[in-house]
Design a protein around this motif. Sequence first.
Motif, PDB file in Angstrom:
ATOM      1  N   PHE A 211      11.229  11.366  -5.292  1.00  0.00           N
ATOM      2  CA  PHE A 211      10.477  10.163  -5.679  1.00  0.00           C
ATOM      3  C   PHE A 211      11.414   8.995  -5.931  1.00  0.00           C
ATOM      4  CE2 PHE A 211       8.823   7.424  -9.019  1.00  0.00           C
ATOM      5  CZ  PHE A 211       7.600   7.061  -8.511  1.00  0.00           C
ATOM      6  N   LYS A 212      12.496   9.231  -6.657  1.00  0.00           N
ATOM      7  CA  LYS A 212      13.448   8.173  -6.975  1.00  0.00           C
ATOM      8  C   LYS A 212      14.137   7.640  -5.711  1.00  0.00           C
ATOM      9  CE  LYS A 212      13.039   7.979 -11.460  1.00  0.00           C
ATOM     10  NZ  LYS A 212      12.610   6.733 -12.150  1.00  0.00           N
ATOM     11  N   GLN A 213      14.560   8.559  -4.846  1.00  0.00           N
ATOM     12  CA  GLN A 213      15.223   8.135  -3.601  1.00  0.00           C
ATOM     13  C   GLN A 213      14.277   7.301  -2.737  1.00  0.00           C
ATOM     14  OE1 GLN A 213      16.504  11.812  -1.838  1.00  0.00           O
ATOM     15  NE2 GLN A 213      18.402  11.923  -3.042  1.00  0.00           N
ATOM     16  N   LEU A 214      13.058   7.803  -2.617  1.00  0.00           N
ATOM     17  CA  LEU A 214      12.091   7.092  -1.780  1.00  0.00           C
ATOM     18  C   LEU A 214      11.689   5.759  -2.411  1.00  0.00           C
ATOM     19  CD1 LEU A 214      10.523   7.282   0.820  1.00  0.00           C
ATOM     20  CD2 LEU A 214       8.680   8.455  -0.413  1.00  0.00           C
TER      21      LEU A 214
ATOM     22  N   ASN B 164       0.827  -1.211   0.000  1.00  0.00           N
ATOM     23  CA  ASN B 164       0.000   0.000   0.000  1.00  0.00           C
ATOM     24  C   ASN B 164       0.864   1.264   0.000  1.00  0.00           C
ATOM     25  OD1 ASN B 164      -2.358  -1.490   0.018  1.00  0.00           O
ATOM     26  ND2 ASN B 164      -2.581  -1.425   2.251  1.00  0.00           N
ATOM     27  N   ILE B 165       1.935   1.253   0.786  1.00  0.00           N
ATOM     28  CA  ILE B 165       2.829   2.416   0.826  1.00  0.00           C
ATOM     29  C   ILE B 165       3.446   2.661  -0.537  1.00  0.00           C
ATOM     30  CG2 ILE B 165       5.001   3.272   1.791  1.00  0.00           C
ATOM     31  CD1 ILE B 165       4.260   1.844   4.401  1.00  0.00           C
TER      32      ILE B 165
ATOM     33  N   HIS C 149       2.793   5.900  -2.737  1.00  0.00           N
ATOM     34  CA  HIS C 149       3.963   6.655  -3.176  1.00  0.00           C
ATOM     35  C   HIS C 149       3.842   7.056  -4.650  1.00  0.00           C
ATOM     36  CE1 HIS C 149       7.977   6.199  -5.241  1.00  0.00           C
ATOM     37  NE2 HIS C 149       8.235   7.238  -4.440  1.00  0.00           N
ATOM     38  N   ASP C 150       3.341   6.128  -5.481  1.00  0.00           N
ATOM     39  CA  ASP C 150       3.102   6.453  -6.893  1.00  0.00           C
ATOM     40  C   ASP C 150       1.914   7.394  -7.046  1.00  0.00           C
ATOM     41  OD1 ASP C 150       5.203   4.810  -7.620  1.00  0.00           O
ATOM     42  OD2 ASP C 150       3.925   3.047  -7.911  1.00  0.00           O
ATOM     43  N   GLY C 151       0.898   7.205  -6.200  1.00  0.00           N
ATOM     44  CA  GLY C 151      -0.296   8.039  -6.302  1.00  0.00           C
ATOM     45  C   GLY C 151      -0.042   9.491  -5.959  1.00  0.00           C
ATOM     46  N   VAL C 152       0.901   9.747  -5.037  1.00  0.00           N
ATOM     47  CA  VAL C 152       1.227  11.121  -4.657  1.00  0.00           C
ATOM     48  C   VAL C 152       1.785  11.874  -5.867  1.00  0.00           C
ATOM     49  CG1 VAL C 152       2.758  12.531  -3.238  1.00  0.00           C
ATOM     50  CG2 VAL C 152       1.548  10.600  -2.220  1.00  0.00           C
ATOM     51  N   ARG C 153       2.709  11.246  -6.575  1.00  0.00           N
ATOM     52  CA  ARG C 153       3.280  11.910  -7.751  1.00  0.00           C
ATOM     53  C   ARG C 153       2.237  12.059  -8.854  1.00  0.00           C
ATOM     54  NH1 ARG C 153       8.083   9.497 -11.505  1.00  0.00           N
ATOM     55  NH2 ARG C 153       6.415   7.984 -11.871  1.00  0.00           N
ATOM     56  N   ALA C 154       1.403  11.032  -9.041  1.00  0.00           N
ATOM     57  CA  ALA C 154       0.368  11.119 -10.070  1.00  0.00           C
ATOM     58  C   ALA C 154      -0.598  12.265  -9.788  1.00  0.00           C
ATOM     59  CB  ALA C 154      -0.390   9.794 -10.152  1.00  0.00           C
TER      60      ALA C 154
ATOM     61  N   ASP D  70      -3.147   8.873   4.089  1.00  0.00           N
ATOM     62  CA  ASP D  70      -3.113   7.410   3.968  1.00  0.00           C
ATOM     63  C   ASP D  70      -1.687   6.876   4.065  1.00  0.00           C
ATOM     64  OD1 ASP D  70      -5.830   7.354   3.676  1.00  0.00           O
ATOM     65  OD2 ASP D  70      -5.800   7.222   1.483  1.00  0.00           O
ATOM     66  N   MET D  71      -0.746   7.589   3.485  1.00  0.00           N
ATOM     67  CA  MET D  71       0.635   7.126   3.526  1.00  0.00           C
ATOM     68  C   MET D  71       1.177   7.159   4.949  1.00  0.00           C
ATOM     69  SD  MET D  71       3.727   8.169   0.983  1.00  0.00           S
ATOM     70  CE  MET D  71       5.109   7.045   0.722  1.00  0.00           C
TER      71      MET D  71
END
Length: 310
Positions: A202-205, A101-102, A106-111, A141-142
Motif C-alpha cells: 500500500f505504501k509503495q503504491l 479515482n485510482i 487504492h484506499d478503498g481496497v485496503r479499507a 474498478d481499479m
Amino acid sequence: IILLINLIMQDFFLNIQTLPKQFKQRDDKGIVSKRWFQSKRFNMSSKSQLTIGVKLGLLCSLLIINVLVIGTFSAYETRKLVLDLDEVAETNLPSVQSAANIDMIHDGVRANAFYAMIVSGSKDEKTVSAVRAESESVAKDMRLQIEVLQKLAIPDESRKQLDAAKPLIENYLTLAHDLVEVALSGQVEAAIAKLPALQISFKQLEYDLEKIGTSITEYAKKDNTMSKNASIEASYLSIAFVIFGTIFGVILSILFIKNLNKSLHEIIQRLSLQSQTVTQSSEELSSAANNLSASTSEQASALQETAASI
C-alpha cells in the motif's frame, strides 16, 4: 497590394502642377491658350492614368481582401482555441479524474480488507457475500481506471510511471484479495499475518500513484496556462488586426477618394476648356459673319451708287 498602391500614388502625383498656374496662360483676348488644352498632361486618352471604374474596382478589391484577411485570421484563432478546449475536455479533465479515482480505489481496497478482518468468522452470509463482492468490485474498478488512463493522451512521463506501477498494482490487488478470502474463511491470525505485506505494498503504491497524479495534474495546469495565454494573445492579435485593417481601409479609401475627386475635377475642367474653346470659335465665327455682313452691305451700297451714277 504594394504594387496597386504604387500605381495609385503614381497616378495621384502625375499631374502635380496646379491648375491655377495654367489659367494664367491667356492670350490677348483673355481666352485660355489652346496649347495648354492640347497638352499631353491633360490628354484624356493618356494611358498613364487609371480610369474611374478601375480605381473603384481596385478600392473594392483591396477592402474585400482586407476583410478576408481579418476573417481568416479570426477563424484560425477561433479554431485553435476550440482545439485547446477539446484537449482540456477530452484529455486533461478525464486524466485528472481517472488519477483521482485510482487513488480513492487504492484506499478503498485496503479499507475493504480491514472490514473483512472485522467481520471474520461472521455467520451472516449476506455480510460475507457483500464483503467478497466489494473486494472483487474495487479490484475491477481499479483495473478499469488504469485502462481508461492508458487510452488517454497523457504525458510520456506519466505513461512511463503508470507502466512501471502496473505490476505493483496487480501485486497489491492480489494481496488484498488473498487477505479478504482468508479473513472471510475465519482464519483471523492468518489474515493478520498477511497484513504487513499488504501495508508495505500500500505504501509503495501510494507513493507511485502520487507521482502519477502530480505529473498529470501539472501537465493539465501547464496546458491550461498555455491555452489561457494563447487565448489572451489571440484576443490582442485580433484587436490589432481589426485596428490595422480599419486604419488601412480608411487610408486607402481617403487616397482613392482624393484620387477620384482629382480625376473628376480634371474632367470637369477639360469640359470647361472645351466649352471655352467652342465659345471662342463661336465668337470668331460670329465676328467673321459680322465682318462679312458689313462687307456685303458696303458692296451693296457701292453698287447702288454706281447704278445711280450710270
